[in-house]
Design a protein around this motif. Structure first.
Motif, PDB file in Angstrom:
ATOM      1  N   SER A  24      32.121  44.105  42.224  1.00  0.00           N
ATOM      2  CA  SER A  24      31.523  44.146  40.892  1.00  0.00           C
ATOM      3  C   SER A  24      31.560  42.751  40.285  1.00  0.00           C
ATOM      4  O   SER A  24      32.382  41.914  40.656  1.00  0.00           O
ATOM      5  CB  SER A  24      32.286  45.128  39.994  1.00  0.00           C
ATOM      6  N   GLU A  84      33.330  50.777  39.346  1.00  0.00           N
ATOM      7  CA  GLU A  84      32.496  51.020  38.169  1.00  0.00           C
ATOM      8  C   GLU A  84      33.105  50.363  36.933  1.00  0.00           C
ATOM      9  O   GLU A  84      34.299  50.485  36.658  1.00  0.00           O
ATOM     10  CB  GLU A  84      32.350  52.519  37.931  1.00  0.00           C
ATOM     11  N   SER A  85      32.256  49.645  36.151  1.00  0.00           N
ATOM     12  CA  SER A  85      32.715  49.052  34.899  1.00  0.00           C
ATOM     13  C   SER A  85      32.956  50.153  33.874  1.00  0.00           C
ATOM     14  O   SER A  85      32.093  51.006  33.646  1.00  0.00           O
ATOM     15  CB  SER A  85      31.688  48.055  34.367  1.00  0.00           C
ATOM     16  N   PHE A  94      37.584  47.845  35.244  1.00  0.00           N
ATOM     17  CA  PHE A  94      36.841  48.494  36.317  1.00  0.00           C
ATOM     18  C   PHE A  94      37.679  49.616  36.930  1.00  0.00           C
ATOM     19  O   PHE A  94      38.905  49.491  37.053  1.00  0.00           O
ATOM     20  CB  PHE A  94      36.492  47.481  37.411  1.00  0.00           C
TER      21      PHE A  94
END
Length: 385
Positions: free
Chosen positions: A162, A203-204, A197
């Motif tokens: 990410s 995933e943020s 995250f």
């Protein structure tokens, strides 16, 4: 608010596996866990599970293996990061390729390497079976993005990657979440920020501009954020970013007590203990500052020319011990490790008296799984009784 992010694709990553070394060490080995710098989310530098190295065995410690990763000619300069120990593996940042290396804690044999091209790995932690790595771009004065990467702890295979707008300089992992913060020189309306995250998939979860992590510290899922535009410190959920409380003072967080619901803070006017649930000041030691460790009974501070131990409930001074340029306090197995200059010394946590002096240590001391890991620059030495 729109944040300007410099376009950068994640550099190609290569996992180099050493054949025949992917099996874990014997299951009968002592439990190992030093999952992030400072031992765990509380940044206590206290390992309550260590039992093999104690006052009866510490004088029998001998060097078992040594690892010195090579530095590539064109590698980025690495800031020292403590070895991470979990599941029979030691994870370290490696200058050769600017990546991460995994080693067998019993033999020191390399298990795998992860290289991420022209990026500089800057942070390292383990959560379950995932190694979390943060990086910054090398050789760039205009790119402030950082990657936050999840690797398989057993193989080094990349699970997810990410991107955050901030050049990450502070990292903490708690409750399946990694929070990072840092600086951005090209972001609109904010030059600092925090982002969290989910470790399972990258995933943020939330972000906060104009704030930084007050330290690499979490307590029961709470992290402290220091605002960069005002004198405000907030306690927020690491999972949601929702506010628990705030105060009109700007703090730097050093640790969270492993037995009491309180944070230890440094800065003006000195060492301060506050209630983690409310932010209320519990006690203050004026003009006290330095690296610290805490075991729930005492707070050990590497002060100016001495080690001081304070009662965690009252802040009362319990003992003091003169040491030359003290640092790197670590509590484990009924012992207090510290550096004095470049010497490694072992002290009695109840009195500060010397138990043993041996070896050298300039950067980090880690005690886990019946092993003592000591770093000097790029070199890691492992000791056992």
């Amino acid at each position: 608010m729109q944040l300007k992010r410099c376009a950068r694709g994640l550099a190609a990553a290569t996992v180099l596996l050493t054949l025949g070394t992917l099996t874990s060490p014997a299951a009968a080995a002592p439990a190992e866990n030093w999952t992030q710098d400072g031992y765990g989310a509380g940044h206590t530098f206290y390992n309550p599970g260590e039992s093999v190295i104690n006052s009866g065995t510490v004088k029998k410690l001998k060097t078992r293996w040594t690892v010195t990763p090579k530095a590539a000619v064109d590698s980025c300069p690495l800031n020292p990061v403590a070895p991470i120990v979990s599941g029979g593996r030691m994870f370290i940042l490696e200058p050769d390729g600017n990546g991460v290396g995994a080693y067998d804690t019993t033999t020191g044999k390399k298990l795998w390497s992860y290289f991420a091209g022209y990026v500089e790995a800057t942070g390292l932690a383990v959560s379950g079976d995932t190694v979390v790595v943060t990086d910054v771009a090398c050789y760039s004065n205009s790119n402030y993005d950082s990657n936050v990467v999840g690797l398989d702890a057993a193989t080094g295979a990349e699970r997810w990657s990410s991107l955050t707008a901030w050049t990450t300089d502070t990292v903490v992992v708690d409750q399946g979440t990694v929070a990072v913060s840092g600086y951005c020189g090209t972001c609109d309306d904010a030059d600092h920020g925090v982002e969290a995250f989910r470790i399972s998939d990258g995933e943020s979860l939330w972000s906060r501009p104009n704030a930084v992590l007050a330290g690499p510290v979490a307590d029961a899922g709470r992290v402290l954020l220091a605002r960069t535009t005002s004198n405000l410190t907030e306690a927020v959920s690491i999972k949601t970013g929702l506010n628990h409380w705030g105060t009109g003072l700007r703090y730097a967080a050093s640790a969270a007590d492993p037995a009491r619901d309180q944070f230890y803070l440094s800065g003006s006017p000195g060492l301060r203990a506050i209630a983690a649930a409310t932010g209320k000041t519990l006690w203050t030691v004026k003009n006290e500052a330095g690296e610290l460790a805490t075991d729930g009974r005492r707070v050990y501070v590497a002060s100016a020319g001495r080690f001081n131990a304070y009662d965690t409930k009252s802040g009362k001074l319990l003992w003091t011990r003169a040491l030359k340029t003290p640092g790197n306090p670590v509590r484990a197995g009924g012992l207090l490790y510290a550096t004095s200059g470049t010497s490694l010394v072992v002290l009695a946590p109840t009195s500060g008296k010397t138990v043993r002096a041996f070896g050298t240590a300039t950067d980090h001391v880690v005690a886990a799984g019946g092993r003592l890991f000591v770093t000097n620059g790029r070199t890691v030495k492992a000791y056992t009784p």
